[in-house]
Design an enzyme around this catalytic site. Structure first.
Site, PDB file in Angstrom:
ATOM      1  N   HIS A  21      -8.583  17.065  13.183  1.00  0.00           N
ATOM      2  CA  HIS A  21      -7.541  17.939  12.625  1.00  0.00           C
ATOM      3  C   HIS A  21      -6.274  17.735  13.451  1.00  0.00           C
ATOM      4  O   HIS A  21      -6.362  17.466  14.651  1.00  0.00           O
ATOM      5  CB  HIS A  21      -7.870  19.426  12.756  1.00  0.00           C
ATOM      6  CG  HIS A  21      -9.143  19.904  12.144  1.00  0.00           C
ATOM      7  ND1 HIS A  21     -10.362  19.770  12.747  1.00  0.00           N
ATOM      8  CD2 HIS A  21      -9.369  20.576  10.991  1.00  0.00           C
ATOM      9  CE1 HIS A  21     -11.293  20.329  11.983  1.00  0.00           C
ATOM     10  NE2 HIS A  21     -10.731  20.820  10.919  1.00  0.00           N
ATOM     11  N   ASP A  81      -6.487  19.521  16.699  1.00  0.00           N
ATOM     12  CA  ASP A  81      -7.454  19.064  17.708  1.00  0.00           C
ATOM     13  C   ASP A  81      -6.782  18.176  18.739  1.00  0.00           C
ATOM     14  O   ASP A  81      -7.270  18.040  19.857  1.00  0.00           O
ATOM     15  CB  ASP A  81      -8.568  18.206  17.073  1.00  0.00           C
ATOM     16  CG  ASP A  81      -9.356  18.963  16.042  1.00  0.00           C
ATOM     17  OD1 ASP A  81      -9.484  20.183  16.175  1.00  0.00           O
ATOM     18  OD2 ASP A  81      -9.839  18.315  15.090  1.00  0.00           O
TER      19      ASP A  81
END
Ligand code: XLS
Ligand code: NI
Ligand code: NI
Length: 446
Positions: free
Chosen positions: A104, A107
């Protein structure tokens, strides 16, 4: 964050075989081994996820971080921390010896004070990822945007009652879709983070469906605009974090896509533990998606039969996975998809090396499932018995019914004349189950 994060593991993890006592060796997985004429690595297309494995500190609702993840220390400069995390990520991936990763936006790259700053952070991080990819040869299986952690998304992203949140989510997906494109990502995933409801008392279901459909049309339109050739994937899940998630399961998402004229644009990313939370077997979800030509990719993990939540454990059951792998193989295997480990360590697995043990076990489970599935395909017994079961439909009567030639009146006439008088036949379930077990056990011979 200087030097190596996994100094005890030289890597790449070698193949040791079933007799190996080395915990840092694969017992089954051999990337170059040919299975039905194709390399194991190319069948399985394994990916590591960066969220659970590198961006989660081991906290849960009752307790704080248990893992040593120095880059998550809030006292660090966030961009410096992000670079340190990438070093550890690519060290891990190279040592594990798998081809892909997934992430993501949040992340890898922190949110800034403004969206412009967030975008600049992501651009710089993507440049760093590009460098790591060029150096290591690792590839991006899919990217995705985190539209669920920030408080602005508490009431959903696309389905939020506030159109400003919709617009913010749109900006974030645009940015991450472009980043995925730039990194040569093979898919882009949309998991409906908080697209669902907590109570029907404040929810307008029809309106929220229309919003979600509009959002997905916008994403597809932008994909074509920028020339992204990867596959857009929706990831069904029935509940958690919301009480009810709109992308409940395969059947629900198929209906939604058809109602909203989106079926040509999206395929599905199926997760084992989401299937079981929906009250299905994973085998069911995979078979249903394949039956409609909608299977894109898999998030490999497992639940706990005693727990009703997404425990995201590493897969360890060949019995469970081999049937799903069999379905995928008999349909011709993955195209852009693969097996992504959307899996968390248990909170007590706090040694750095635990991340290796977890992935090695999961990868070996997939490899053994592949061998079992290949055995099922090679023996041909399951397909033969299935075809035999439907043989009547390829005969004259079956064809005349399916073509529409045989009207109710015609069929009724033939039944009345005693020409048609069906006899029940065995479904042979136990025999089929024996065939499956035989192939699972035979696959242990190597
Ligand atoms: C959560 C989902 C998530 C997606 C990516 O349950 O599995 O991890 O795969 O947003
Ligand atoms: Ni997932
Ligand atoms: Ni999940």
């Amino acid at each position: 964050m200087e030097g190596q994060f996994f100094p005890d593991v030289p890597g790449p993890i070698p193949f040791g075989g079933l007799d190996s006592g080395d915990p840092f060796a694969f017992k089954v997985y051999q990337p170059d081994r040919l299975v039905l004429g194709k390399r194991m690595e190319d069948h399985l297309r394994i990916a590591v996820c960066l969220w659970h494995s590198f961006s989660w500190p081991g906290s849960d609702v009752f307790g704080s971080a248990t893992f040593d993840r120095p880059w998550l220390d809030p006292r660090l400069d966030p961009m410096l921390a992000a670079r340190g995390r990438l070093d550890a990520v690519f060290e891990f991936l190279s040592k594990l010896g798998v081809p892909f990763f997934c992430f993501h936006d949040r992340d890898v790259s922190p949110e800034g004070r403004t969206f412009a700053e967030t975008q600049a952070n992501l651009d710089a991080t993507v440049a760093a990822i590009e460098g790591h990819m060029a150096r290591t040869g690792l590839k991006l299986l899919w990217g995705t945007a985190n539209l669920f952690s920030h408080p602005r998304y508490a009431a959903g992203a696309a389905t939020n009652p506030d159109p400003e949140v919709f617009a913010f989510a749109a900006a974030q997906v645009k940015s991450m879709l472009e980043a995925t494109h730039r990194l040569g990502g093979q898919n882009y995933v949309l998991w409906g983070g908080r697209e669902g409801y907590e109570t029907l008392l404040n929810t307008d279901l029809a309106r929220e469906e229309a919003q979600l459909a509009r959002f997905l049309h916008l994403v597809a339109e932008h994909k074509h605009r920028i020339g992204f050739k990867g596959t857009l994937l929706i990831e069904p899940k029935p509940q958690e974090p919301t009480k009810h998630q709109y992308d409940y399961d395969v059947a629900t998402v198929l209906g939604f896509l058809q109602r909203n004229k989106l079926e040509g644009e999206y395929q599905l990313n199926l997760e084992v533990n989401h299937a079981t939370l929906a009250g299905h077997s994973f085998h069911h979800e995979v078979a249903l998606a394949l039956a409609h030509g909608m299977l894109g990719s898999i998030d490999a993990n497992r639940g706990d039969v005693q727990n009703g939540w997404d425990t995201d454990q590493f897969p360890n059951s060949v019995d469970e996975l081999s049937l799903a792998v069999y379905e995928i193989m008999r349909a011709g295997g993955f195209t852009t998809g693969g097996f992504n480990f959307d899996t968390k360590l248990r909170r007590q697995s706090m040694d750095h090396d635990d991340l290796f043990h977890a992935h090695i076990g999961g990868i070996d489970t997939l490899a053994q499932s592949l061998l079992a599935a290949a055995g099922m395909i090679e023996s041909g017994e399951l397909e033969r018995l299935r075809a035999e079961r439907y043989a009547g439909w390829t005969g004259a009567l079956g064809r005349s019914i399916l073509s529409g030639d045989a009207l109710l009146e015609v069929l009724a006439g033939r039944v009345l004349a005693g020409e048609i008088d069906p006899k029940p036949v065995s479904g042979r379930q136990e025999r089929l189950e024996n065939v499956v077990n035989q192939q699972i056990w035979a696959s242990n011979r190597g």
